[in-house]
Design a protein around this motif. Structure first.
Motif, short mmCIF file in Angstrom:
data_model
loop_
_atom_site.label_atom_id
_atom_site.label_comp_id
_atom_site.label_asym_id
_atom_site.label_seq_id
_atom_site.Cartn_x
_atom_site.Cartn_y
_atom_site.Cartn_z
N SER A 14 18.74 20.24 32.50
CA SER A 14 18.22 19.39 31.57
C SER A 14 18.58 17.90 32.05
O SER A 14 19.57 17.80 32.92
CB SER A 14 18.41 19.64 30.08
N THR A 47 12.68 22.81 33.28
CA THR A 47 13.77 23.39 32.57
C THR A 47 12.79 24.32 31.45
O THR A 47 12.92 25.36 31.05
CB THR A 47 14.42 22.87 31.55
N GLU A 106 22.04 25.27 34.45
CA GLU A 106 22.64 25.29 33.05
C GLU A 106 22.90 26.54 32.39
O GLU A 106 21.97 27.47 32.59
CB GLU A 106 21.81 24.08 32.25
N ASP A 107 23.71 26.57 31.77
CA ASP A 107 24.03 28.03 31.09
C ASP A 107 22.94 28.25 30.04
O ASP A 107 22.65 29.70 30.04
CB ASP A 107 25.57 27.96 30.59
N ALA A 108 22.47 27.45 29.42
CA ALA A 108 21.46 27.89 28.49
C ALA A 108 20.06 28.57 29.29
O ALA A 108 19.54 29.22 28.23
CB ALA A 108 20.92 26.58 27.80
N PHE A 109 20.16 28.30 30.53
CA PHE A 109 18.68 28.71 31.03
C PHE A 109 19.20 30.05 31.89
O PHE A 109 18.14 30.43 32.80
CB PHE A 109 18.16 27.58 32.01
N ARG A 110 20.21 30.52 32.01
CA ARG A 110 20.71 31.69 32.95
C ARG A 110 19.87 33.02 32.63
O ARG A 110 19.63 33.83 33.61
CB ARG A 110 22.05 32.01 32.64
N ASP A 111 19.32 33.11 31.24
CA ASP A 111 18.60 34.41 31.00
C ASP A 111 17.01 34.08 31.95
O ASP A 111 16.69 35.13 32.03
CB ASP A 111 18.16 34.48 29.55
N THR A 143 28.23 23.37 34.20
CA THR A 143 29.78 23.12 33.85
C THR A 143 30.75 22.95 34.84
O THR A 143 31.66 22.20 34.46
CB THR A 143 29.97 24.25 32.83
N SER A 192 30.44 18.07 30.35
CA SER A 192 29.92 18.68 29.25
C SER A 192 29.71 17.91 28.02
O SER A 192 29.93 16.78 28.22
CB SER A 192 30.96 19.68 28.83
#
Length: 521
Positions: free
Chosen positions: A77, A101, A123-128, A143, A148
């Motif tokens: 993002s 994103t 970004e960790d929020a988009f790993r799925d 990260t 962060s």
């Protein structure tokens, strides 16, 4: 390497990280480069800090074997991580590819494959979103860049050192960005942006946006797309100006608060964003009345209701500008002599020559509708090497696919589009990906999508679908298809309306008659 972007033609090499960061960090290390607004605070990152972090990320990429010409993609993002990713990639001569994103799995997979991505920053929020994608390149979590939401200190784990390796000098024809077309006639295709495009970006920042030393600037567009990347990240930084990122979800009241608190004087964005501001009402906008000096609009047609509302309630004229991913911005609207009235069309950005031509490439008369084209031989700032694909007659023209007329005073006014790209909420969406996603459902026999006029979004995507024999057209199927496309592609690229039809109108050769569908939409 070149330090003056107006004299590119006198230099053989440069580097995008040097242009956007190092040269400013060397002269003004404490000058602000990024202003990041989050839920409860605003963080400033200086050019000196940005240079150090870009160097650290470049070291990490080099340790993974990334070399000049390799592609590094980022599904991150807007914010410091995205900027560091771009600068660190450029520093070692690699090519940066932003991933929007809101893209779904299929859109991400296609771009990773087509761009030949060697490393993916995510970004960790988009790993799925990448969990089911096979044969992924090496993945770095954002990260690990040391940025962060809890900390704005420089990272230790990337091995910062006092001895910063200089950016690699590169030929001006070498690519530094890998972008994607809208996908009008097929899946989106990758295109490379060469370093010489910096001259075009600077021309628009100075002549179109008119960014001044005194301005505080905010581009509302997402840097996952061309306008936000070219003129929200690259443009301000190359001029030594801070660029602003809003980490919050966009809404009118928070945007007004940011404009007021950050003392924004120069704003850019799409008509969709401006309509959201209008929806807050004149009372909510009162605190920023007469604060904005200039507003630039791009991405979709600018309507008179927006212009009139902003003039009346904010005391500022919204100017309409035109460009494409393959071009950057090439046409700008300059104000009338009164300064508060709109002109009746746009003029070519300095460095470009625009023509209105017929099917044979001949210029049409004033007032006659034709296709907007760039005269490549007469446009020193034109950089797109793939323009020959638009020139079946081997002419030195880049055909935009947009219809326009030239007015009596020499300005250019748009008449409509000649292609099938759908413009929704500032995004240009090709029909092929949407249709392909719909066809993945085994109950669908045929599908075609078109743009349907919409007051708020300019257009929405409407799908016409032929179901296989025996399949019932139910509301639950409509919702299933919408959600399937939304998941596969993105939140802005799914059909908001679906109509089931017995057949699609076609030409004798079997091509879908999209104009007939547009009329029926």
């Amino acid at each position: 390497m070149s330090t003056d972007m107006t004299t590119f033609d006198r230099h053989d090499t440069t580097n995008a990280c040097y242009v956007c960061c190092d040269r400013h960090a060397d002269l003004r290390p404490t000058a602000p480069a990024l202003q990041i607004v989050d839920e409860d605070r605003s963080t400033t990152i200086t050019f000196g800090d940005l240079k150090s972090r870009a160097h650290a990320f470049a070291q990490q990429l080099a340790g993974l074997g990334i070399k000049q010409g390799d592609c590094v993609a980022a599904l991150v993002s807007r914010g410091a991580e995205l900027t560091v990713a771009a600068l660190g990639t450029w520093r070692i001569g690699a090519v940066f590819a932003p991933l929007f994103t809101a893209f779904g799995e299929e859109a991400i997979r296609h771009r990773i494959d087509q761009a030949n991505v060697k490393v993916l920053l995510i970004e960790d929020a988009f790993r799925d979103k990448i969990a089911a994608i096979a044969n992924l390149p090496p993945v770095i979590l954002a990260t690990d860049l040391g940025y962060s939401s809890e900390s704005d200190t420089a990272p230790d784990r990337l091995g910062e050192s006092d001895a910063v390796t200089p950016p690699i000098g590169m030929d001006l024809q070498a690519p530094f960005l890998r972008m994607f077309t809208s996908g009008t006639t097929g899946k989106p295709k990758s295109l490379d942006v060469p370093l010489r495009a910096f001259a075009s970006i600077e021309s628009y920042m100075r002549k179109g946006i008119e960014l001044s030393e005194e301005d505080a600037f905010w581009n509302l567009a997402d840097p996952g797309w061309a306008y936000g990347l070219y003129y929200g990240l690259i443009g301000p930084l190359m001029l030594g100006k801070a660029t602003l990122y809003n980490k919050r979800s966009f809404d009118a009241l928070s945007a007004i608060e940011i404009i007021r608190n950050q003392h924004i004087t120069n704003l850019a964005g799409s008509p969709t964003a401006f309509r959201m501001l209008m929806a807050a009402g004149p009372e909510a906008m009162a605190p920023i009345r007469n604060q904005l000096r200039l507003i630039s609009s791009a991405g979709e047609p600018l309507t008179e209701d927006i212009v009139n509302w902003f003039r009346e309630h904010l005391g500022v004229v919204v100017r309409d500008h035109y460009g494409q991913t393959e071009l950057g911005m090439v046409m700008i609207e300059s104000p009338s002599q009164s300064g508060q009235e709109r002109s009746d069309g746009g003029l070519a950005l300095p460095g470009f020559t625009l023509k209105i031509v017929d099917e044979d490439g001949n210029e049409v008369d004033t007032g006659v509708v034709g296709e907007l084209a760039v005269d490549c031989d007469a446009s020193p700032l034109f950089w797109f090497a793939g323009y020959r694909e638009t020139c079946p007659r081997n002419e030195a023209l880049y055909r935009t696919g947009d219809a326009a007329i030239r007015t009596a005073n020499g300005r250019i006014s748009f008449f409509g589009r000649t292609d099938d790209v759908i413009t929704s909420s500032g995004y240009r969406i090709g029909p092929y990906d949407v249709e392909s996603a719909l066809m993945e459902d085994d109950r669908v026999l045929e599908a075609a999508v078109v743009g349907k006029p919409d007051e708020q979004r300019t257009e929405i995507i409407k799908a016409f679908i032929v179901l296989k024999p025996g399949v019932a057209a139910t509301p639950s199927l409509v919702e299933h298809l919408k959600m399937h496309v939304r998941k596969r592609l993105s939140a802005h690229a799914y059909p908001r309306e679906i109509e089931f039809v017995p057949h699609l109108p076609k030409t004798p050769s079997g091509k879908i008659m999209r104009n007939a569908l547009k009329n029926a939409a």
